[in-house]
Design an enzyme around this catalytic site. Structure first.
Site, PDB file in Angstrom:
ATOM      1  N   LYS A 138     -13.578   9.137 -56.361  1.00 25.07           N
ATOM      2  CA  LYS A 138     -14.528   9.772 -55.469  1.00 25.07           C
ATOM      3  C   LYS A 138     -15.561  10.522 -56.306  1.00 25.07           C
ATOM      4  CE  LYS A 138     -14.447  12.947 -51.461  1.00 25.07           C
ATOM      5  NZ  LYS A 138     -13.535  13.711 -50.571  1.00 25.07           N
ATOM      6  N   SER A 213     -14.386  12.562 -45.979  1.00 22.61           N
ATOM      7  CA  SER A 213     -15.451  12.424 -46.941  1.00 22.61           C
ATOM      8  C   SER A 213     -15.186  11.396 -48.031  1.00 22.61           C
ATOM      9  CB  SER A 213     -15.724  13.793 -47.590  1.00 22.61           C
ATOM     10  OG  SER A 213     -14.601  14.265 -48.291  1.00 22.61           O
ATOM     11  N   SER A 237      -9.923  14.594 -45.468  1.00 23.13           N
ATOM     12  CA  SER A 237     -10.915  13.773 -46.160  1.00 23.13           C
ATOM     13  C   SER A 237     -10.363  12.567 -46.904  1.00 23.13           C
ATOM     14  CB  SER A 237     -11.699  14.638 -47.153  1.00 23.13           C
ATOM     15  OG  SER A 237     -12.593  15.485 -46.475  1.00 23.13           O
TER      16      SER A 237
END
Length: 551
Positions: A138, A213, A237
């Protein structure tokens, strides 16, 4: 001592965006560019149809999970270069279809793979338990020499000077880093969209969100441009994107995985206060998630990262008695929709038939827990985000503006202490609640784990922001939560209307199940969530082994 601040680029944001996109897209070799029809609902078959990957590369990227592939690498079936090249090519295809990448460093990955192959050839041994495994990251996970833009233009063209500790540890264990993945602006909204890189598409259906996210990572893994990646979770997330894209993930308790030197969505220092964000693995199988946490625990991360606790991995034997599970069906606000209800009911019935003990529970004090979480999430009033956007004149994204958190009033230190006091009380009450489940089980022991949805609705449309207490509750409690695939939407059985809404949020959610739109979800994966007590990840995976056998 002066506080740490993030380095920034002071140029108009539109100028930064144009340059950043050109830099990123220029990292994909011309011969790896593919043409595809962007109109199909699903793009999952593109990698095998585009002609870029040869038969061996398709085998490497499609036949295995990480555990299986690592076994083949260790046997010499594939070289690290073959594996790295295969996943670099497939990630390039995934990005062109889904817009899921932010940083691309294929050349560095191939160089690293060549070094690993040389070591293997010289010694006949792997460098470590992750030898040759490409790991996607990420965008929040710092890699030396690469940007961590995290959806904010001012952070572009400011390469990080050091790796995050988790990157250093995975490299010591033999892993190969090759890409970073897209996130929403602010990280605090559940759609992966920002002004720099744009929106990431769900590979299963173009009208369904990739979520956030960690949405870029989830889309990449579902496309099998990666088998394993590191995301983060502060309110769902990692788990919600795993749910939306049909993959596996676990949010561990804080202190389990190293978190030092990450790029935060708040100002530096926030990572050690309030509700703690955690690094979290996402993968194509739950045993990959277990493997990643286990090998890092065996490498003693508490010696490298002050945020890690002394938590040697417990090697538990298979459970020798029936499993006791607390089943939670309602999040206290939103009625659970037919596909989720059916998949949960079917698994519960299979568990009962297999002799396991099922105890019906409630999501205890869910509304208070959710309110406490929002108090923490809005403590700075969104002022730090605003300050970073003002550097380049960048506006808040539509997702942030519509997300319900910002703008808001900034709180004081006394408020923060008050939120912490409430959280401690709620955590203590949940300990008592869990302990008292022994009064309901056949064994007289507390339940081994909780079985519940990750969301009460199937994966939702893009841009339609709705919430559920099933996710953030366990961030506030700091309990590990594992998302696993359990079934599919089946319109021959699930095409049912909902009862009257309970409240405004329930009514909003029910519009995603309207008669004229629900058919698009036919065949969509439905995952469930398995939750354990704090720092009990080994026991959680032990319970998951039992459930996997039943499934």
């Amino acid at each position: 001592m002066r506080p740490v601040t993030f380095a920034v680029t002071k140029k108009p944001y539109k100028e930064i965006i144009d340059a950043k996109l050109a830099e990123r897209d220029g990292k994909i070799p011309a011969e790896w560019k593919v043409k595809f029809d962007p109109e199909p609902n699903s793009l999952l078959s593109l990698a095998s149809e585009c002609g870029l990957l040869n038969e061996k590369e398709l085998e490497i990227t499609e036949k295995y999970d990480s555990v299986g592939l690592l076994s083949e690498i260790a046997k010499g079936t594939y070289t690290a270069v073959e594996v790295a090249t295969s996943f670099c090519k497939r990630a390039a295809v995934a990005h062109q279809a889904l817009n899921c990448l932010t940083e691309i460093f294929f050349d560095e990955a191939i160089k690293r793979a060549k070094w690993l192959d040389a070591k293997f050839e010289a010694t006949g041994k792997v460098v470590g338990p992750l030898h040759g495994l490409p790991v996607a990251l990420k965008d929040t996970v710092n890699v030396a020499g690469q940007d961590s833009v995290i959806g904010i233009a001012a952070y572009a063209f400011q390469p990080e000077k050091e790796n995050a500790v988790i990157v250093d540890m995975m490299e010591e264990l033999g892993a190969v880093m090759y890409v970073k993945t897209n996130v929403p602006q602010s990280m605090m909204v559940p759609d992966t969209d920002n002004n720099i890189f744009g929106i990431t598409r769900n590979p299963i259906h173009k009208e369904i969100t990739a979520s956030g996210s960690s949405g870029g990572l989830a889309a990449l893994i579902k496309f099998r441009g990666a088998l394993l990646g590191i995301g983060t979770d502060a309110g769902g997330s990692i788990r919600v994107p795993a749910y939306s894209n049909g993959v596996y993930a676990i949010k561990p308790s804080s202190g389990r995985l190293p978190y030092h030197n990450m790029k935060g969505y708040w100002e530096p220092g926030s990572e050690v206060a309030g509700i703690l964000c955690v690094n979290a693995p996402m993968a194509v199988s739950y045993r990959d998630c277990e493997m990643l946490i286990r090998v890092i625990a065996d490498a003693e991360p508490w010696l490298y990262d002050p945020s890690c606790q002394y938590l040697p991995w417990l090697k538990l034997e298979p459970l020798a008695r029936p499993l006791s599970l607390g089943v939670i069906r309602f999040d206290g606000e939103i009625q659970t929709m037919p596909p989720v209800t059916r998949v949960l009911n079917e698994l519960v019935e299979k568990l009962k038939i297999a002799g396991h003990d099922i105890v019906e529970l409630e999501l205890y004090r869910a509304e208070e827990i959710s309110e406490n979480a929002v108090d923490f999430f809005t403590a700075d009033g969104g002022k730090f985000l605003e300050s970073q956007l003002e550097i380049t004149g960048e506006p808040m994204s539509n997702a942030v503006q519509n997300g319900g958190l910002y703008p808001c009033d900034k709180k004081g230190l006394s408020d923060f202490y008050a939120y912490s006091s409430v959280r401690a009380e709620l955590q203590r009450d949940w300990l008592r609640y869990w302990e008292q489940t022994k009064l309901k089980t056949k064994s007289g022991l507390p339940v081994d784990a909780l079985l519940l949805p990750i969301q009460p609705f199937p994966p939702r449309p893009d841009g339609f922001l709705i919430r559920s207490h099933f996710s953030r509750t366990f961030n506030m409690l700091d309990y590990p939560g594992l998302v696993f695939q359990a079934g599919y939407v089946d319109m021959s059985r699930d095409d049912e209307d909902m009862p009257e809404p309970l409240n405004a949020m329930d009514a909003k959610v029910q519009t995603t199940w309207a008669k004229d739109v629900r058919a698009r979800l036919d065949g969509f994966p439905i995952a469930l969530q398995l939750v354990g007590q704090r720092q009990m990840e080994p026991k959680l995976f032990q319970s998951m082994d039992v459930i996997s056998n039943v499934l």
